[in-house]
Design a protein around this motif. Structure first.
Motif, mmCIF file in Angstrom:
data_model
loop_
_atom_site.group_PDB
_atom_site.id
_atom_site.type_symbol
_atom_site.label_atom_id
_atom_site.label_comp_id
_atom_site.label_asym_id
_atom_site.label_seq_id
_atom_site.Cartn_x
_atom_site.Cartn_y
_atom_site.Cartn_z
ATOM 1 N N PHE A 72 0.828 -1.210 0.000
ATOM 2 C CA PHE A 72 0.000 0.000 0.000
ATOM 3 C C PHE A 72 0.859 1.256 0.000
ATOM 4 O O PHE A 72 0.454 2.295 -0.526
ATOM 5 C CB PHE A 72 -0.920 0.005 1.221
ATOM 6 C CG PHE A 72 -2.163 -0.842 1.049
ATOM 7 C CD1 PHE A 72 -2.318 -1.663 -0.054
ATOM 8 C CD2 PHE A 72 -3.173 -0.815 1.992
ATOM 9 C CE1 PHE A 72 -3.454 -2.445 -0.222
ATOM 10 C CE2 PHE A 72 -4.323 -1.581 1.842
ATOM 11 C CZ PHE A 72 -4.468 -2.401 0.732
ATOM 12 N N TYR A 87 -7.168 -0.389 -6.261
ATOM 13 C CA TYR A 87 -6.330 -1.463 -5.736
ATOM 14 C C TYR A 87 -7.185 -2.712 -5.523
ATOM 15 O O TYR A 87 -8.334 -2.626 -5.080
ATOM 16 C CB TYR A 87 -5.702 -1.058 -4.401
ATOM 17 C CG TYR A 87 -4.729 0.093 -4.486
ATOM 18 C CD1 TYR A 87 -3.357 -0.119 -4.432
ATOM 19 C CD2 TYR A 87 -5.185 1.397 -4.602
ATOM 20 C CE1 TYR A 87 -2.461 0.940 -4.487
ATOM 21 C CE2 TYR A 87 -4.306 2.468 -4.662
ATOM 22 C CZ TYR A 87 -2.943 2.228 -4.610
ATOM 23 O OH TYR A 87 -2.066 3.275 -4.679
ATOM 24 N N THR A 118 -6.858 -6.632 -3.709
ATOM 25 C CA THR A 118 -6.081 -7.613 -2.949
ATOM 26 C C THR A 118 -6.734 -8.976 -3.128
ATOM 27 O O THR A 118 -7.960 -9.107 -3.050
ATOM 28 C CB THR A 118 -6.020 -7.262 -1.451
ATOM 29 O OG1 THR A 118 -7.342 -7.202 -0.908
ATOM 30 C CG2 THR A 118 -5.312 -5.939 -1.227
ATOM 31 N N HIS A 176 -14.635 0.840 -0.846
ATOM 32 C CA HIS A 176 -14.282 -0.533 -0.496
ATOM 33 C C HIS A 176 -15.389 -1.465 -0.956
ATOM 34 O O HIS A 176 -16.561 -1.245 -0.647
ATOM 35 C CB HIS A 176 -14.103 -0.629 1.026
ATOM 36 C CG HIS A 176 -13.832 -2.006 1.529
ATOM 37 N ND1 HIS A 176 -14.475 -2.556 2.611
ATOM 38 C CD2 HIS A 176 -12.976 -2.971 1.101
ATOM 39 C CE1 HIS A 176 -14.033 -3.780 2.839
ATOM 40 N NE2 HIS A 176 -13.126 -4.046 1.933
ATOM 41 N N PHE A 194 -10.333 -1.628 -3.510
ATOM 42 C CA PHE A 194 -10.250 -0.380 -2.755
ATOM 43 C C PHE A 194 -10.059 0.811 -3.684
ATOM 44 O O PHE A 194 -9.454 0.692 -4.758
ATOM 45 C CB PHE A 194 -9.053 -0.393 -1.797
ATOM 46 C CG PHE A 194 -8.998 -1.567 -0.866
ATOM 47 C CD1 PHE A 194 -9.719 -1.582 0.306
ATOM 48 C CD2 PHE A 194 -8.196 -2.660 -1.166
ATOM 49 C CE1 PHE A 194 -9.652 -2.671 1.178
ATOM 50 C CE2 PHE A 194 -8.114 -3.739 -0.306
ATOM 51 C CZ PHE A 194 -8.849 -3.748 0.871
ATOM 52 N N ARG A 247 -8.229 4.617 -4.077
ATOM 53 C CA ARG A 247 -6.962 5.200 -3.639
ATOM 54 C C ARG A 247 -7.130 5.894 -2.286
ATOM 55 O O ARG A 247 -6.249 5.844 -1.435
ATOM 56 C CB ARG A 247 -6.467 6.197 -4.689
ATOM 57 C CG ARG A 247 -5.186 6.919 -4.321
ATOM 58 C CD ARG A 247 -4.762 7.908 -5.397
ATOM 59 N NE ARG A 247 -3.636 8.705 -4.946
ATOM 60 C CZ ARG A 247 -2.374 8.310 -4.996
ATOM 61 N NH1 ARG A 247 -2.088 7.113 -5.476
ATOM 62 N NH2 ARG A 247 -1.404 9.087 -4.573
ATOM 63 N N VAL A 285 -6.824 3.270 0.522
ATOM 64 C CA VAL A 285 -5.481 2.702 0.684
ATOM 65 C C VAL A 285 -4.519 3.707 1.310
ATOM 66 O O VAL A 285 -3.753 3.368 2.232
ATOM 67 C CB VAL A 285 -4.960 2.217 -0.683
ATOM 68 C CG1 VAL A 285 -3.460 1.918 -0.617
ATOM 69 C CG2 VAL A 285 -5.728 0.982 -1.128
ATOM 70 N N LYS A 286 -4.546 4.933 0.830
ATOM 71 C CA LYS A 286 -3.583 5.918 1.305
ATOM 72 C C LYS A 286 -3.965 6.541 2.646
ATOM 73 O O LYS A 286 -3.185 7.317 3.207
ATOM 74 C CB LYS A 286 -3.395 7.007 0.247
ATOM 75 C CG LYS A 286 -2.811 6.478 -1.065
ATOM 76 C CD LYS A 286 -1.506 5.718 -0.865
ATOM 77 C CE LYS A 286 -0.925 5.197 -2.183
ATOM 78 N NZ LYS A 286 0.319 4.425 -1.986
ATOM 79 N N LEU A 304 -8.498 -3.879 8.237
ATOM 80 C CA LEU A 304 -9.118 -3.232 7.082
ATOM 81 C C LEU A 304 -10.605 -2.984 7.323
ATOM 82 O O LEU A 304 -11.136 -1.904 7.016
ATOM 83 C CB LEU A 304 -8.927 -4.100 5.831
ATOM 84 C CG LEU A 304 -7.530 -4.164 5.234
ATOM 85 C CD1 LEU A 304 -7.418 -5.341 4.265
ATOM 86 C CD2 LEU A 304 -7.183 -2.868 4.517
#
Length: 345
Positions: A79, A87, A89, A115, A162, A164, A167-168, A183
């Motif tokens: 991440f 993103y 996973t 999400h 996700f 950005r 994640v950030k 998460l």
């Protein structure tokens, strides 16, 4: 990917944590690249002792390594290092259906959501869960939903999409398999827009072994939940402790007070002192909870403001978004008004 595709121009990155997955990782990479053409697949080799890295590289993945053992350490590193608009996973054990990914991404864009959780739906007659895992998952779902006052159906799923923004703004503190719990709680504590999507789930292929320890990782997840409740809901945590200590104080102290009222004597003086000390401790715990709850509110407001500093991910057509001027590093993307397909289920 055609210019009319709502995903066109978006940088999509799939993060695949792996430890000794040489039997399955190549298929996972190929399936992901076929499902979403143009997506970059990052395979993070976490101290594998087999040919995981070589198999992933041959299949077309960008292979990176993380020496600190544990899925949480991989997620933390990925991440931080990977820069993308969307993103993904997914585990490298080939238990999730990669063909469901385009619909999950489209759902994230259409929401727009930060999400999308892939809720595991078994695609075979026999159960794909190891003994005890399904019951444990249900228990953690119920416990987390009750503690954080939000509903989650499959909090231990490793298949997620996700934005950005998510994640950030995610601190990524956990080290091992409890990262899925972190998460989920991050999403709940900041009340981020999220949704769920049913995804295919199957058993590992023959010869492939799970790295998840039923009891070891189960207790780690339970411990993390305990810490997150103390951290994210201090008024509840310390309020419960204060109540329990106060009840114990009353159980010990009421008989002493009753005896004093009848005889005017305090024959059990140590018990009276202990009951008084426990009641003082109960008030202190309650006060600590109130103070920490105020600090938690301030911290959460700061986290929310930091989250809002990040540019939202949209389908570039459903919402009007102010975008920065084109730059050589990131060219402008033409907007599209193409309608997205409805999610399954």
């Amino acid at each position: 990917m055609s210019p009319s595709d709502p995903r066109a121009g978006l940088r999509i990155a799939a993060i695949v944590p792996c430890h000794d997955e040489e039997l399955t990782v190549a298929k996972v990479v190929r399936d992901l690249r076929a499902a979403v053409p143009g997506m970059t697949v990052y395979v993070y080799d976490n101290n594998s002792t087999d040919a995981t890295a070589e198999q992933a590289r041959r299949a077309g993945a960008v292979v990176r390594s993380e020496s600190r053992a544990g899925k949480g350490n991989v997620i933390r590193r990925a991440f931080a290092d990977v820069d993308a608009d969307i993103y993904v996973t997914i585990d490298g054990d080939d238990t999730y259906e990669a063909a469901d990914l385009p619909a999950m991404i489209d759902l994230l864009l259409r929401g727009p959501y930060d999400h999308v959780l892939g809720v595991r739906t078994e695609t075979q007659e026999t159960s794909s869960y190891r003994p005890g895992h399904e019951a444990g998952n249900r228990m953690f779902n119920w416990l987390t939903s009750a503690l954080f006052r939000d509903r989650v159906t499959d909090m231990l799923s490793g298949y997620r999409v996700f934005s950005r923004r998510f994640v950030k703004s995610f601190p990524a503190i956990s080290k091992r398999f409890e990262t899925e719990t972190e998460l989920t709680v991050h999403m709940m504590s900041l009340r981020l827009p999220c949704t769920e999507y049913p995804v295919g789930f199957r058993d590992r292929p023959e010869g492939s072994e799970s790295k998840l320890s039923t009891f070891g990782d189960g207790f780690r997840i339970l411990g993390l939940l305990f810490e997150l409740v103390r951290h994210e809901r201090p008024a509840v945590f310390y309020g419960a402790l204060s109540f329990l200590v106060a009840v114990l104080s009353l159980v010990l102290g009421v008989p002493v007070v009753a005896e004093y009222a009848e005889t005017g004597l305090v024959p059990r003086f140590p018990t009276a002192i202990l009951a008084s000390a426990l009641m003082i401790l109960a008030f202190l715990l309650g006060s600590v909870g109130l103070v920490l709850d105020g600090l938690r509110r301030a911290r959460r407001e700061a986290a929310r403001l930091a989250y809002l500093q990040l540019h939202p991910t949209t389908d570039r057509g459903t919402l009007e978004v102010l975008e920065p001027a084109p730059s050589p590093e990131r060219p402008a993307v033409e907007r599209s008004s193409t309608a997205l397909p409805q999610p399954r289920g």
